[in-house]
Design a protein around this motif. Structure first.
Motif, PDB file in Angstrom:
ATOM      1  N   THR A 157       0.855  -1.348  -0.064  1.00 11.84           N
ATOM      2  CA  THR A 157      -0.148   0.128   0.090  1.00 11.84           C
ATOM      3  C   THR A 157       0.834   1.094   0.112  1.00 11.84           C
ATOM      4  O   THR A 157       2.287   1.293   0.406  1.00 11.84           O
ATOM      5  N   GLU A 158       0.336   2.461  -0.291  1.00 11.59           N
ATOM      6  CA  GLU A 158       1.229   3.621  -0.380  1.00 11.59           C
ATOM      7  C   GLU A 158       1.506   3.975   0.823  1.00 11.59           C
ATOM      8  O   GLU A 158       2.537   4.607   0.972  1.00 11.59           O
ATOM      9  N   SER A 159       0.883   3.383   1.950  1.00 11.49           N
ATOM     10  CA  SER A 159       1.538   4.008   3.168  1.00 11.49           C
ATOM     11  C   SER A 159       2.673   3.054   3.703  1.00 11.49           C
ATOM     12  O   SER A 159       3.383   3.349   4.638  1.00 11.49           O
ATOM     13  N   SER A 160       2.947   2.224   2.933  1.00 14.10           N
ATOM     14  CA  SER A 160       4.482   1.257   3.203  1.00 14.10           C
ATOM     15  C   SER A 160       5.609   2.207   2.681  1.00 14.10           C
ATOM     16  O   SER A 160       6.580   1.725   3.332  1.00 14.10           O
ATOM     17  N   ALA A 161       5.327   3.401   2.238  1.00 17.23           N
ATOM     18  CA  ALA A 161       6.541   4.109   1.776  1.00 17.23           C
ATOM     19  C   ALA A 161       6.971   4.609   2.877  1.00 17.23           C
ATOM     20  O   ALA A 161       6.415   4.870   3.927  1.00 17.23           O
ATOM     21  N   GLN A 162       8.375   4.751   3.126  1.00 20.25           N
ATOM     22  CA  GLN A 162       9.129   5.305   4.247  1.00 20.25           C
ATOM     23  C   GLN A 162      10.354   6.351   3.859  1.00 20.25           C
ATOM     24  O   GLN A 162      11.335   6.268   3.751  1.00 20.25           O
TER      25      GLN A 162
END
Length: 327
Positions: free
Chosen positions: A149-154
């Motif tokens: 998901t896009e929230s996986s981006a760090q």
């Protein structure tokens, strides 16, 4: 100047008072200055004073003393903030020293530890680079236990970038052909991360400041990982990262195509646009990033002397770009 030293609201109240023809009745001051509490704020900062008339009236302090008073107050506030920062820095050092001491007491000789708790691994993965002073390096494979998901981006934090920390990451090229993966790469690049890609990576890994590394021990790295603080081991992993970095392709760049290949790629982009595909969909179809597609579109719009994409499509049609090149 007063807006910078105080607030725009206080500065506006002072301006109204200073430009008023003579003092104003104290009872009417808040209403005439635009907000309740305006009088109290001006008096507290020394920007106004009460004259003992009957009834009392409010008068503005002269501009020069007013600015000097506001400057003195701002200096006092900055000094207080500086004191807080000094205490916080001192306490942070003490906390770090205590944590290091406790870690040494728990295992004075352990320079590596295996993590098997998924929450511990996720927490360390998210925070290992937050306190970086010089650099943070990442190898990111396209292997996950859960759907990406896009929230996986760090992406790197703005504070880290402001400190001058260099963030470099190598991703597997599969990210570019996946809709969510492409968004993740774009968001990280926009935040200041230097990105390169390779067709395949052997593992997930993160390295911070040559002082610690987190290495996945399983394909996804969520159930087992190795946390290294051994300078020798971390330096060896850094050397391995640099070898991969040298061979990796910078994001958005491809080997220089021949003239014929460049023509075909340009025609492919124009044809997909003609079908109504958005930039992101065109990028996925051709294995490019959305940013690269937008740059290529801008290039051929300029070549076609077209001010809009619709005009570019019409001109491309006129020039026969949509005909099968093999016909």
């Amino acid at each position: 100047m007063l807006s910078a030293l105080t607030t725009p609201e206080i500065a506006e109240s002072y301006r109204i008072l200073a430009e008023t023809d003579g003092p104003i009745p104290l009872k009417e001051a808040d209403k005439r200055l635009g907000a309740d509490g305006s009088v109290a704020r001006l008096l507290a900062l020394g920007l106004a004073h009460v004259l003992p008339h009957d009834p009392p009236v409010l008068a503005a302090t002269a501009p020069v003393p007013a600015v000097e008073a506001a400057l003195a107050q701002k200096q006092h506030e900055l000094n207080a903030q500086y004191d807080v920062m000094v205490r916080a820095r001192r306490e942070a050092v003490q906390i770090r020293q205590l944590a290091d001491q406790q870690g040494q007491e728990a295992s004075s000789h352990r320079l590596a530890r295996v993590l098997t708790d998924s929450d511990d691994i996720a927490a360390l993965s998210n925070t290992i680079g937050t306190a970086a002073k010089e650099e943070h390096l990442t190898l990111e494979t396209f292997r996950y236990d859960l759907p990406l998901t896009e929230s996986s981006a760090q992406p790197p934090t703005a504070a880290s970038i402001a400190r001058g920390v260099r963030h470099r990451s190598i991703y597997e090229t599969t990210f570019l052909s996946d809709p969510v993966g492409a968004v993740i790469i774009e968001s990280c690049a926009a935040a200041g991360e230097e990105i390169r890609v390779l067709p395949q990576l052997p593992m997930k890994m993160k390295i911070t400041d040559s002082s610690q590394a987190l290495v996945a021990l399983t394909p996804t790295g969520s159930s087992a990982a190795l946390h290294l603080t051994s300078p020798v081991a971390v330096d060896a992993l850094r050397h391995y990262f640099e070898l991969l970095w040298r061979d990796a392709r910078p994001l958005g760049l491809r080997p220089s195509p021949t003239t014929g290949e460049r023509e075909r790629q340009r025609h492919e982009i124009a044809a997909l646009m003609r079908q109504g595909l958005k930039d992101e969909a065109v990028a996925r179809r051709l294995g490019l990033t959305p940013r690269t597609v937008r740059r290529r579109i801008s290039e051929f719009m300029q070549e076609l002397s077209a001010e809009t994409r619709f005009a570019a499509g019409a001109e491309a049609q006129r020039r026969g770009w949509f005909e099968d090149p093999d016909d």
